[in-house]
Design a protein around this motif. Sequence first.
Motif, PDB file in Angstrom:
ATOM      1  N   MET A   1       0.931  -1.190  -0.188  1.00 25.63           N
ATOM      2  CA  MET A   1       0.158   0.019  -0.101  1.00 25.63           C
ATOM      3  C   MET A   1       0.800   1.218  -0.003  1.00 25.63           C
ATOM      4  SD  MET A   1      -3.086   0.888   2.686  1.00 25.63           S
ATOM      5  CE  MET A   1      -4.263   2.184   2.313  1.00 25.63           C
ATOM      6  N   THR A   2       0.380   2.277  -0.970  1.00 26.83           N
ATOM      7  CA  THR A   2       1.459   3.371  -0.972  1.00 26.83           C
ATOM      8  C   THR A   2       1.358   4.264   0.189  1.00 26.83           C
ATOM      9  OG1 THR A   2       1.028   3.560  -3.316  1.00 26.83           O
ATOM     10  CG2 THR A   2       1.689   5.400  -2.325  1.00 26.83           C
ATOM     11  N   GLN A   3       2.629   4.807   0.579  1.00 25.73           N
ATOM     12  CA  GLN A   3       2.640   5.510   1.807  1.00 25.73           C
ATOM     13  C   GLN A   3       2.580   7.109   1.126  1.00 25.73           C
ATOM     14  OE1 GLN A   3       5.611   4.882   4.697  1.00 25.73           O
ATOM     15  NE2 GLN A   3       5.928   2.882   4.286  1.00 25.73           N
ATOM     16  N   TYR A   4       1.608   7.730   1.476  1.00 27.02           N
ATOM     17  CA  TYR A   4       1.636   9.202   1.108  1.00 27.02           C
ATOM     18  C   TYR A   4       2.207  10.266   2.086  1.00 27.02           C
ATOM     19  CZ  TYR A   4      -2.382   7.181  -1.967  1.00 27.02           C
ATOM     20  OH  TYR A   4      -2.897   6.452  -2.595  1.00 27.02           O
ATOM     21  N   MET A   5       2.752  11.177   1.310  1.00 23.81           N
ATOM     22  CA  MET A   5       3.329  12.252   2.231  1.00 23.81           C
ATOM     23  C   MET A   5       2.111  13.364   2.189  1.00 23.81           C
ATOM     24  SD  MET A   5       6.725  12.221  -0.243  1.00 23.81           S
ATOM     25  CE  MET A   5       5.889  11.721  -1.561  1.00 23.81           C
ATOM     26  N   ASP A   6       2.692  14.299   3.233  1.00 21.35           N
ATOM     27  CA  ASP A   6       1.492  15.344   3.750  1.00 21.35           C
ATOM     28  C   ASP A   6       0.888  15.999   2.599  1.00 21.35           C
ATOM     29  OD1 ASP A   6       3.747  16.997   3.250  1.00 21.35           O
ATOM     30  OD2 ASP A   6       4.028  17.521   5.061  1.00 21.35           O
ATOM     31  N   PHE A   7       1.705  16.436   1.707  1.00 21.54           N
ATOM     32  CA  PHE A   7       0.945  17.308   0.858  1.00 21.54           C
ATOM     33  C   PHE A   7       0.288  16.426  -0.422  1.00 21.54           C
ATOM     34  CE2 PHE A   7       5.138  16.022  -1.388  1.00 21.54           C
ATOM     35  CZ  PHE A   7       4.883  15.655  -2.721  1.00 21.54           C
ATOM     36  N   GLU A   8       0.212  15.045  -0.455  1.00 18.05           N
ATOM     37  CA  GLU A   8      -0.392  14.393  -0.847  1.00 18.05           C
ATOM     38  C   GLU A   8      -2.000  13.573  -0.451  1.00 18.05           C
ATOM     39  OE1 GLU A   8       2.559  11.826  -3.715  1.00 18.05           O
ATOM     40  OE2 GLU A   8       2.522  11.150  -1.569  1.00 18.05           O
ATOM     41  N   LYS A   9      -2.137  14.492   0.812  1.00 21.93           N
ATOM     42  CA  LYS A   9      -3.454  13.924   1.406  1.00 21.93           C
ATOM     43  C   LYS A   9      -4.649  14.056   0.665  1.00 21.93           C
ATOM     44  CE  LYS A   9      -1.749  14.769   6.286  1.00 21.93           C
ATOM     45  NZ  LYS A   9      -2.072  15.750   7.283  1.00 21.93           N
ATOM     46  N   PRO A  10      -5.021  14.863  -0.295  1.00 19.19           N
ATOM     47  CA  PRO A  10      -6.240  15.037  -1.292  1.00 19.19           C
ATOM     48  C   PRO A  10      -6.079  13.711  -2.116  1.00 19.19           C
ATOM     49  CG  PRO A  10      -5.298  17.184  -0.934  1.00 19.19           C
ATOM     50  CD  PRO A  10      -4.237  16.334  -0.332  1.00 19.19           C
ATOM     51  N   LEU A  11      -5.046  13.465  -2.567  1.00 16.72           N
ATOM     52  CA  LEU A  11      -4.712  12.407  -3.587  1.00 16.72           C
ATOM     53  C   LEU A  11      -5.086  11.227  -2.871  1.00 16.72           C
ATOM     54  CD1 LEU A  11      -3.661  11.247  -6.343  1.00 16.72           C
ATOM     55  CD2 LEU A  11      -1.391  11.398  -5.450  1.00 16.72           C
ATOM     56  N   ALA A  12      -4.630  10.954  -1.688  1.00 19.67           N
ATOM     57  CA  ALA A  12      -4.683   9.663  -0.789  1.00 19.67           C
ATOM     58  C   ALA A  12      -6.276   9.394  -0.623  1.00 19.67           C
ATOM     59  CB  ALA A  12      -4.127   9.927   0.514  1.00 19.67           C
ATOM     60  N   GLU A  13      -7.219  10.709  -0.554  1.00 24.11           N
ATOM     61  CA  GLU A  13      -8.328  10.380  -0.264  1.00 24.11           C
ATOM     62  C   GLU A  13      -9.088  10.040  -1.791  1.00 24.11           C
ATOM     63  OE1 GLU A  13     -10.131  13.962   1.231  1.00 24.11           O
ATOM     64  OE2 GLU A  13      -8.721  13.780   2.944  1.00 24.11           O
ATOM     65  N   LEU A  14      -8.664  10.703  -2.623  1.00 19.17           N
ATOM     66  CA  LEU A  14      -9.363  10.076  -4.061  1.00 19.17           C
ATOM     67  C   LEU A  14      -8.997   8.535  -4.354  1.00 19.17           C
ATOM     68  CD1 LEU A  14      -9.014  13.161  -6.559  1.00 19.17           C
ATOM     69  CD2 LEU A  14     -10.992  11.882  -5.881  1.00 19.17           C
ATOM     70  N   GLU A  15      -7.806   8.327  -4.260  1.00 18.59           N
ATOM     71  CA  GLU A  15      -7.291   6.898  -4.540  1.00 18.59           C
ATOM     72  C   GLU A  15      -7.946   5.985  -3.670  1.00 18.59           C
ATOM     73  OE1 GLU A  15      -3.206   7.872  -6.848  1.00 18.59           O
ATOM     74  OE2 GLU A  15      -3.171   7.159  -4.813  1.00 18.59           O
ATOM     75  N   GLY A  16      -8.109   6.465  -2.424  1.00 18.33           N
ATOM     76  CA  GLY A  16      -8.858   5.267  -1.434  1.00 18.33           C
ATOM     77  C   GLY A  16     -10.088   5.230  -1.694  1.00 18.33           C
ATOM     78  N   LYS A  17     -10.832   6.128  -2.150  1.00 16.00           N
ATOM     79  CA  LYS A  17     -12.275   6.040  -2.359  1.00 16.00           C
ATOM     80  C   LYS A  17     -12.410   5.164  -3.699  1.00 16.00           C
ATOM     81  CE  LYS A  17     -14.048  10.164  -0.605  1.00 16.00           C
ATOM     82  NZ  LYS A  17     -14.403  11.789  -0.793  1.00 16.00           N
ATOM     83  N   ALA A  18     -11.445   5.334  -4.535  1.00 14.52           N
ATOM     84  CA  ALA A  18     -11.492   4.472  -5.757  1.00 14.52           C
ATOM     85  C   ALA A  18     -11.335   3.030  -5.521  1.00 14.52           C
ATOM     86  CB  ALA A  18     -10.506   5.163  -6.879  1.00 14.52           C
ATOM     87  N   GLU A  19     -10.227   2.923  -4.559  1.00 14.28           N
ATOM     88  CA  GLU A  19     -10.069   1.373  -4.218  1.00 14.28           C
ATOM     89  C   GLU A  19     -11.444   0.679  -3.501  1.00 14.28           C
ATOM     90  OE1 GLU A  19      -8.559  -2.039  -4.126  1.00 14.28           O
ATOM     91  OE2 GLU A  19      -7.667  -0.159  -5.433  1.00 14.28           O
TER      92      GLU A  19
END
Length: 320
Positions: A1-19
């Motif tokens: 599972m990808t570890q996200y950096m602090d500036f990638e939090k919005p991206l983490a939410e999107l990819e998490g919802k898609a998964e």
Amino acid sequence: MTQYMDFEKPLAELEGKAEELRALARAEGGMDTSDEAKALDKKAAAMLDDLYKSLTPWRKCQIARHPERPHCKDYIEALFSDYVPLAGDRNFADDHSVMGGLARLNDRPVVVIGHEKGHDTKSRIERNFGMARPEGYRKAVRLMDLAGRFGLPVITLVDTPGAYPGKGAEERGQSEAIARATEKCLQIGVPLVSVIIGEGGSGGAVAFATANRVAMLEHSVYSVISPEGCASILWKDAEKMREAAEALRLTAQDLKQLGVNDRIIPEPRGGAHRDPAAAIKSVGETIEEMLHSLDGKSPKALVKDRREKYLDMGDRGLAA
């Protein structure tokens, strides 16, 4: 599972919802959510492009330190065959933060040396988080001597926060060992190429990267001191690391302009940690190109080329 950096939090939410949508579809009797998941994937891809289009120097530092970024061991296993590790400095001990030995790159015999940070808690402690002690630099000198004796090109893979600053390391001559390794880089009459694959920290990196040709991965960094260390000294506040990163001009793009590195290796979208195989392939191709550019040069010409590169660096930097 990808570890996200602090500036990638919005991206983490999107990819998490898609998964989550894909997981629902895979469940027995689950509804078809493939269209919604694809729409989120498309949105996430656009966001990833936007995030990585204009990274600040501090964000590049974070990417260079990403724990899932491919490390020296990964490159050696993927790019080199017949790798025979050589251990110890013939003086005190073997430093596991520095790995190196004899190998073949596309059937070409070489000596490869690099910093290894480790991938999990156990290996990171064993590798001392990539921070070499004096015996690591003396091992590198021994390997470079071996390369010079048998006429083998030297390839170095740099990824270190800096040399280990502990009491024992200082007692065993840390600064002298770094200086000897840097001196050896300037002396050997064989091709020497270096790639900054993550962090290039201080003299601990220079001791391996005083090469004929230096390449940096697109999101790697190379600096005399870490942004946190610089901020602590200049402003007495390590939290000013963002300002320090800007001032240090430590990115591959800045250093190319200053003449410190010779080429920038593009990384996969989202950084090397998102597609390690592609990043490793690009590094391998660049190493071969750099070695090819040095083919046919005499030992004397190689040494002269290397010395002139570093003696001229200050003038080129001022001109830039």
